[in-house]
Design a protein around this motif. Structure first.
Motif, PDB file in Angstrom:
ATOM      1  N   PRO A 109      -5.349 -39.977 -13.422  1.00 29.69           N
ATOM      2  CA  PRO A 109      -4.261 -39.139 -13.917  1.00 29.69           C
ATOM      3  C   PRO A 109      -4.286 -37.756 -13.274  1.00 29.69           C
ATOM      4  O   PRO A 109      -5.286 -37.396 -12.653  1.00 29.69           O
ATOM      5  N   GLY A 110      -3.198 -37.011 -13.414  1.00 30.05           N
ATOM      6  CA  GLY A 110      -3.172 -35.629 -12.938  1.00 30.05           C
ATOM      7  C   GLY A 110      -2.331 -35.361 -11.713  1.00 30.05           C
ATOM      8  O   GLY A 110      -2.422 -34.292 -11.121  1.00 30.05           O
ATOM      9  N   ALA A 111      -1.498 -36.336 -11.314  1.00 30.42           N
ATOM     10  CA  ALA A 111      -0.645 -36.104 -10.139  1.00 30.42           C
ATOM     11  C   ALA A 111       0.289 -34.918 -10.406  1.00 30.42           C
ATOM     12  O   ALA A 111       0.791 -34.740 -11.502  1.00 30.42           O
ATOM     13  N   GLN A 112       0.478 -34.105  -9.375  1.00 30.06           N
ATOM     14  CA  GLN A 112       1.369 -32.933  -9.490  1.00 30.06           C
ATOM     15  C   GLN A 112       2.607 -33.173  -8.644  1.00 30.06           C
ATOM     16  O   GLN A 112       2.524 -33.299  -7.426  1.00 30.06           O
ATOM     17  N   TRP A 113       3.761 -33.200  -9.301  1.00 30.25           N
ATOM     18  CA  TRP A 113       5.011 -33.469  -8.606  1.00 30.25           C
ATOM     19  C   TRP A 113       5.799 -32.183  -8.386  1.00 30.25           C
ATOM     20  O   TRP A 113       5.950 -31.378  -9.289  1.00 30.25           O
ATOM     21  N   PHE A 114       6.327 -32.044  -7.198  1.00 31.19           N
ATOM     22  CA  PHE A 114       7.238 -30.937  -6.847  1.00 31.19           C
ATOM     23  C   PHE A 114       6.724 -29.574  -7.346  1.00 31.19           C
ATOM     24  O   PHE A 114       7.439 -28.855  -8.045  1.00 31.19           O
ATOM     25  N   PRO A 115       5.464 -29.245  -7.019  1.00 35.97           N
ATOM     26  CA  PRO A 115       4.930 -27.965  -7.504  1.00 35.97           C
ATOM     27  C   PRO A 115       5.769 -26.795  -6.991  1.00 35.97           C
ATOM     28  O   PRO A 115       6.243 -26.804  -5.856  1.00 35.97           O
ATOM     29  N   GLY A 116       5.966 -25.814  -7.874  1.00 31.19           N
ATOM     30  CA  GLY A 116       6.746 -24.625  -7.516  1.00 31.19           C
ATOM     31  C   GLY A 116       8.206 -24.719  -7.886  1.00 31.19           C
ATOM     32  O   GLY A 116       8.884 -23.696  -8.052  1.00 31.19           O
ATOM     33  N   PHE A 145       9.033 -27.922 -12.928  1.00 31.68           N
ATOM     34  CA  PHE A 145       9.281 -29.364 -12.802  1.00 31.68           C
ATOM     35  C   PHE A 145       8.500 -30.157 -13.848  1.00 31.68           C
ATOM     36  O   PHE A 145       9.009 -31.094 -14.449  1.00 31.68           O
ATOM     37  N   ASP A 146       7.233 -29.750 -14.086  1.00 37.75           N
ATOM     38  CA  ASP A 146       6.388 -30.517 -15.016  1.00 37.75           C
ATOM     39  C   ASP A 146       6.434 -29.988 -16.449  1.00 37.75           C
ATOM     40  O   ASP A 146       5.568 -30.291 -17.271  1.00 37.75           O
ATOM     41  N   HIS A 147       7.472 -29.193 -16.770  1.00 42.37           N
ATOM     42  CA  HIS A 147       7.637 -28.686 -18.134  1.00 42.37           C
ATOM     43  C   HIS A 147       7.987 -29.854 -19.065  1.00 42.37           C
ATOM     44  O   HIS A 147       8.797 -30.711 -18.714  1.00 42.37           O
ATOM     45  N   PRO A 148       7.384 -29.923 -20.268  1.00 42.35           N
ATOM     46  CA  PRO A 148       7.660 -31.074 -21.139  1.00 42.35           C
ATOM     47  C   PRO A 148       9.128 -31.166 -21.560  1.00 42.35           C
ATOM     48  O   PRO A 148       9.749 -30.159 -21.893  1.00 42.35           O
ATOM     49  N   LEU A 149       9.651 -32.379 -21.521  1.00 43.66           N
ATOM     50  CA  LEU A 149      11.037 -32.646 -21.918  1.00 43.66           C
ATOM     51  C   LEU A 149      11.080 -33.251 -23.323  1.00 43.66           C
ATOM     52  O   LEU A 149      11.879 -32.847 -24.156  1.00 43.66           O
ATOM     53  N   TRP A 150      10.238 -34.247 -23.547  1.00 40.72           N
ATOM     54  CA  TRP A 150      10.248 -34.913 -24.853  1.00 40.72           C
ATOM     55  C   TRP A 150       8.896 -35.540 -25.121  1.00 40.72           C
ATOM     56  O   TRP A 150       8.058 -35.667 -24.228  1.00 40.72           O
ATOM     57  N   GLY A 178      11.372 -32.663 -15.009  1.00 35.62           N
ATOM     58  CA  GLY A 178      11.633 -33.087 -13.632  1.00 35.62           C
ATOM     59  C   GLY A 178      11.286 -34.544 -13.394  1.00 35.62           C
ATOM     60  O   GLY A 178      12.010 -35.270 -12.706  1.00 35.62           O
ATOM     61  N   GLY A 179      10.152 -34.978 -13.964  1.00 31.91           N
ATOM     62  CA  GLY A 179       9.701 -36.355 -13.747  1.00 31.91           C
ATOM     63  C   GLY A 179      10.683 -37.369 -14.289  1.00 31.91           C
ATOM     64  O   GLY A 179      11.019 -38.365 -13.637  1.00 31.91           O
ATOM     65  N   ILE A 180      11.185 -37.113 -15.499  1.00 31.37           N
ATOM     66  CA  ILE A 180      12.180 -38.019 -16.089  1.00 31.37           C
ATOM     67  C   ILE A 180      13.486 -37.947 -15.304  1.00 31.37           C
ATOM     68  O   ILE A 180      14.122 -38.971 -15.023  1.00 31.37           O
ATOM     69  N   LEU A 181      13.882 -36.745 -14.918  1.00 32.54           N
ATOM     70  CA  LEU A 181      15.136 -36.576 -14.176  1.00 32.54           C
ATOM     71  C   LEU A 181      15.152 -37.437 -12.915  1.00 32.54           C
ATOM     72  O   LEU A 181      16.086 -38.219 -12.687  1.00 32.54           O
ATOM     73  N   VAL A 182      14.119 -37.329 -12.086  1.00 35.24           N
ATOM     74  CA  VAL A 182      14.164 -38.058 -10.807  1.00 35.24           C
ATOM     75  C   VAL A 182      13.914 -39.554 -10.998  1.00 35.24           C
ATOM     76  O   VAL A 182      14.545 -40.389 -10.338  1.00 35.24           O
ATOM     77  N   VAL A 224      -0.537 -50.223 -11.440  1.00 36.21           N
ATOM     78  CA  VAL A 224       0.299 -49.409 -10.559  1.00 36.21           C
ATOM     79  C   VAL A 224      -0.666 -48.509  -9.799  1.00 36.21           C
ATOM     80  O   VAL A 224      -1.425 -47.748 -10.407  1.00 36.21           O
ATOM     81  N   THR A 225      -0.649 -48.630  -8.473  1.00 37.83           N
ATOM     82  CA  THR A 225      -1.699 -47.985  -7.681  1.00 37.83           C
ATOM     83  C   THR A 225      -1.305 -46.625  -7.119  1.00 37.83           C
ATOM     84  O   THR A 225      -2.090 -45.993  -6.433  1.00 37.83           O
ATOM     85  N   ASN A 226      -0.064 -46.192  -7.376  1.00 34.67           N
ATOM     86  CA  ASN A 226       0.266 -44.817  -6.998  1.00 34.67           C
ATOM     87  C   ASN A 226       1.023 -44.153  -8.148  1.00 34.67           C
ATOM     88  O   ASN A 226       1.553 -44.836  -9.023  1.00 34.67           O
ATOM     89  N   PRO A 227       1.051 -42.826  -8.186  1.00 32.31           N
ATOM     90  CA  PRO A 227       1.677 -42.154  -9.327  1.00 32.31           C
ATOM     91  C   PRO A 227       3.196 -42.317  -9.347  1.00 32.31           C
ATOM     92  O   PRO A 227       3.837 -42.471  -8.311  1.00 32.31           O
ATOM     93  N   MET A 228       3.755 -42.313 -10.557  1.00 35.03           N
ATOM     94  CA  MET A 228       5.206 -42.288 -10.763  1.00 35.03           C
ATOM     95  C   MET A 228       5.532 -40.950 -11.420  1.00 35.03           C
ATOM     96  O   MET A 228       4.763 -40.468 -12.256  1.00 35.03           O
ATOM     97  N   PRO A 229       6.680 -40.338 -11.087  1.00 36.23           N
ATOM     98  CA  PRO A 229       6.987 -39.011 -11.634  1.00 36.23           C
ATOM     99  C   PRO A 229       7.078 -38.982 -13.157  1.00 36.23           C
ATOM    100  O   PRO A 229       6.844 -37.946 -13.772  1.00 36.23           O
ATOM    101  N   SER A 230       7.410 -40.131 -13.767  1.00 35.66           N
ATOM    102  CA  SER A 230       7.601 -40.130 -15.223  1.00 35.66           C
ATOM    103  C   SER A 230       6.344 -40.533 -15.988  1.00 35.66           C
ATOM    104  O   SER A 230       6.386 -40.677 -17.207  1.00 35.66           O
ATOM    105  N   MET A 231       5.226 -40.744 -15.270  1.00 35.57           N
ATOM    106  CA  MET A 231       3.974 -40.958 -16.003  1.00 35.57           C
ATOM    107  C   MET A 231       3.711 -39.736 -16.887  1.00 35.57           C
ATOM    108  O   MET A 231       4.128 -38.624 -16.558  1.00 35.57           O
TER     109      MET A 231
END
Length: 655
Positions: free
Chosen positions: A81-88, A263-268, A287-291, A469-476
């Protein structure tokens, strides 16, 4: 299982393939981002997992995702766990969900249907205006980014407005359906400490009114962090003392102001079914749910502005959140609040007809109930606009595929999909450009490196293994609530194969690239070292007209033995005599194998389910192993607790 070359049940026409969004996306991504121009979906999928960063960058460009602050790179860290998506980057989910108001102000964004089955539209401009008004009121109430806002509400337009207004201000939304009792709502909401609660006074279901004012009063007493309670008078009652009126918060004519959040701000916050212990409070990002949802709804479900998207769901299930995300693609979404089978089993088909649904989603259980009840959708309803019927909740049995093909339309796209609350999306399922084979999900999703693994972590083809699932998904999940060191999150998915998501399903990935789901691996039947999915047994047994529903459990015994009972809930008038017993066992032996035949067949008063309708296998197994009720199951998450006492008593008698 054999994966010889059967012929497909359905193939998309050349025209359908050419017009599909995923085909246009592939051609564009080939020019702009080096995706393969040939090789169809299989080649695109391979590229999407091999070139993860480029693929997700392409998704954001194709769907014109607005980043007020641009990102530094796509994946800052790809560890799990801990993937960082679209930092900044900064973004706002609600802004994207309301974009269609700019071009289609007077067209319906929502179609709301209750048990009268009459559809009431809410236009894009009115939805946007209500969200603007409510967002301003939430800010006035002191709701700040990161504050939790909760809803005890059914699937009504007000729930969508409240979610979008919460997201607009950067708050964190969470909801439960009003058929949940006070205890099960508190098990969820007390964990996250909401500052605002939206509630109804009651709801209508199955032709009856259900007053929930006592439950609301208890929620108010037991949630000390609440600063405001908003009353939605679904049954027409006055607001209780100290509560605000929904209408007064949503009547202003104000443009929504969208908070720019990371991007990684909690949505729900979504919740696991919580059948054992407190439900896990799963946090997903704006952001993760959006994309992820743009990809899933826009490319896989092929939804756009011309579509009408109906999924039978409640606000206590991730499919409701997924349905709301249909707005991201400019699609009109259909909200149905009521019983799935009122006034008759064909109810959902009638709603699909009346709303002009183009994609209609339901549960595999509903499809099988229609088949059993002799419903004839195409004979009785005009379903010419329905392009796709999608099912989830449990694997759609082969008979379900055949029934949809025969009874709805022979050129119907049937999409059995499988994912999880954990990612609020699908791991595998709908692809508009691929054939459909009976009993199979079409393919893994783009960007999702879905594999079937053996216990040592070796990938399997045409053999049953663990879904990984061997790579991260944005909505994890970005995290679980109240899991400060991340240990609960880690133990839920990453303790079997370090750095790899193990979901807890048995699957087969076929040599054709399709996927078969066999049921949960944590309640897996394991006889003489051979692993079997419970879904295969349900499918065989529930074909018998005498069997309403069944539950099979494999119990490891203290002496090293193994006991595999099959519990059957009989149809009215049926009797479990020698003749029926014999037919049950013969059916299982002939359709599956002698190894699948249960040790005992036991008649039960009913099969217990979670509040979202899943059969409860693991807690029943724990009861049969002698665990006390309070350790075996979280009773607040069960649809009928009385049924569990039967299994508890049986365990005592056997013990």
């Amino acid at each position: 299982m054999s994966t010889a070359n059967p012929s497909p049940l359905w193939r998309p026409t050349d025209e359908v393939v050419a017009q599909a969004q995923v085909t246009k996306f592939q051609a564009w991504a080939a020019e702009e981002h080096g995706a393969p121009s040939g090789g169809g979906y299989a080649a695109l999928h391979r590229w999407s997992v091999d070139e993860l960063d480029t693929f997700w960058k392409a998704v954001t460009e194709w769907f014109d995702v607005r980043f007020p602050t641009p990102y530094a790179r796509v994946l800052g860290d790809r560890s799990m766990p801990g993937a960082q998506w679209f930092p900044g980057a900064t973004v706002n989910y609600a802004e994207h969900a309301l974009r269609a108001a700019e071009t289609r102000a007077d067209e319906p964004a929502l179609l709301y249907v209750d048990e009268t089955h009459e559809a009431v539209p809410v236009t894009w401009s009115d939805l946007r205006r209500q969200v603007g008004s409510l967002a301003a009121e939430l800010r006035a109430l002191g709701v700040r980014p990161g504050d939790r806002v909760s809803g005890y509400v059914p699937n009504i337009p007000q729930a969508v407005v409240a979610l979008l207004a919460t997201a607009a201000v950067g708050g964190v939304w969470t909801s439960c359906a009003p058929d949940f009792g006070a205890r099960s709502v508190l098990d969820r909401f007390q964990q996250i400490e909401p500052v605002v609660l939206f509630t109804v006074d009651g709801y209508r279901y199955g032709g009856k009114e259900h007053d929930r004012r006592d439950v609301v009063a208890e929620l108010r007493r037991e949630l000390p962090t609440l600063r405001a309670v908003v009353h939605i008078p679904l049954l027409g009652t006055d607001a209780p003392e100290g509560a605000l009126e929904w209408s007064s918060l949503t009547s202003a004519d104000i443009e929504p102001v969208f908070e720019e959040v990371p991007f990684d701000h909690p949505l729900w916050v979504l919740y696991s079914s919580g059948t054992t212990g407190l439900p896990k409070a799963i946090v997903q990002s704006q952001g993760g749910i959006l994309v992820e949802h743009l990809k899933q709804l826009g490319l896989h479900c092929d939804l756009g502005p011309e579509d009408r998207f109906f999924w039978y769901t409640s606000t206590g299930w991730m499919m409701w959140n997924f349905l709301v995300s249909g707005l991201l693609t400019g699609t009109t979404i259909v909200l149905y609040d009521g019983s799935p089978g009122y006034p008759d089993t064909g109810a959902q088909w009638r709603i699909a007809e009346r709303t002009g649904a183009t994609l209609y989603g339901t549960s595999a259980a509903y499809v099988m109930a229609c088949r059993k009840a002799g419903v004839h959708p195409s004979r009785d309803f005009d379903l010419t606009r329905v392009r796709c019927v999608a099912t989830t909740g449990s694997p759609l049995p082969p008979d379900g595929f055949r029934w949809l093909h025969d009874e709805v339309r022979d050129d119907l796209w049937i999409a059995s999909v499988s994912g999880g609350t954990d990612v609020c999306s699908c791991f595998a399922g709908a692809v508009p450009t691929l054939p459909v084979y009976i009993g199979e999900l079409q393919a893994p999703g783009l960007g999702t490196d879905l594999q079937s693994w053996d216990p040592s972590g070796k990938p399997l083809i045409d053999e049953v293994g663990e879904l990984v699932v061997t790579n991260p998904m944005p909505s994890m999940p970005i995290r679980f609530w109240n899991d400060p060191d991340g240990s609960r999150y880690h133990d839920s998915y990453f303790d079997t194969y370090p750095g790899v998501w193990r979901h807890g399903d048995w699957i087969t990935v076929t040599s054709r690239g399709s996927v078969v789901i066999h049921g949960r691996s944590d309640s897996t039947l394991n006889r003489q070292g051979v692993r079997m999915g419970s879904a295969d047994i349900y499918e065989a047994v529930e074909r018998l007209p005498e069997i309403r529903e069944s539950l099979v459990i494999g119990v490891e015994q203290p002496d090293g033995g193994y006991w595999m009972p099959l519990f059957v809930h009989l149809a009215p008038g049926a009797v479990l005599d020698e003749a029926l017993l014999d037919r049950i066992k013969r059916t299982i032996r002939e359709q599956l194998s002698p190894r699948h035949v249960p040790d005992e067949v036991i008649e039960v008063p009913g099969v217990p389910h979670t509040l979202t309708g899943k059969r409860i296998e693991v807690p029943v197994k724990r009861l049969l192993q002698g665990a006390p009720m309070e350790k075996a199951v979280n009773v607040g998450s069960v649809d009928n607790v009385e049924l569990l006492h039967f299994y508890e008593k049986l365990a005592r008698e056997r013990g």
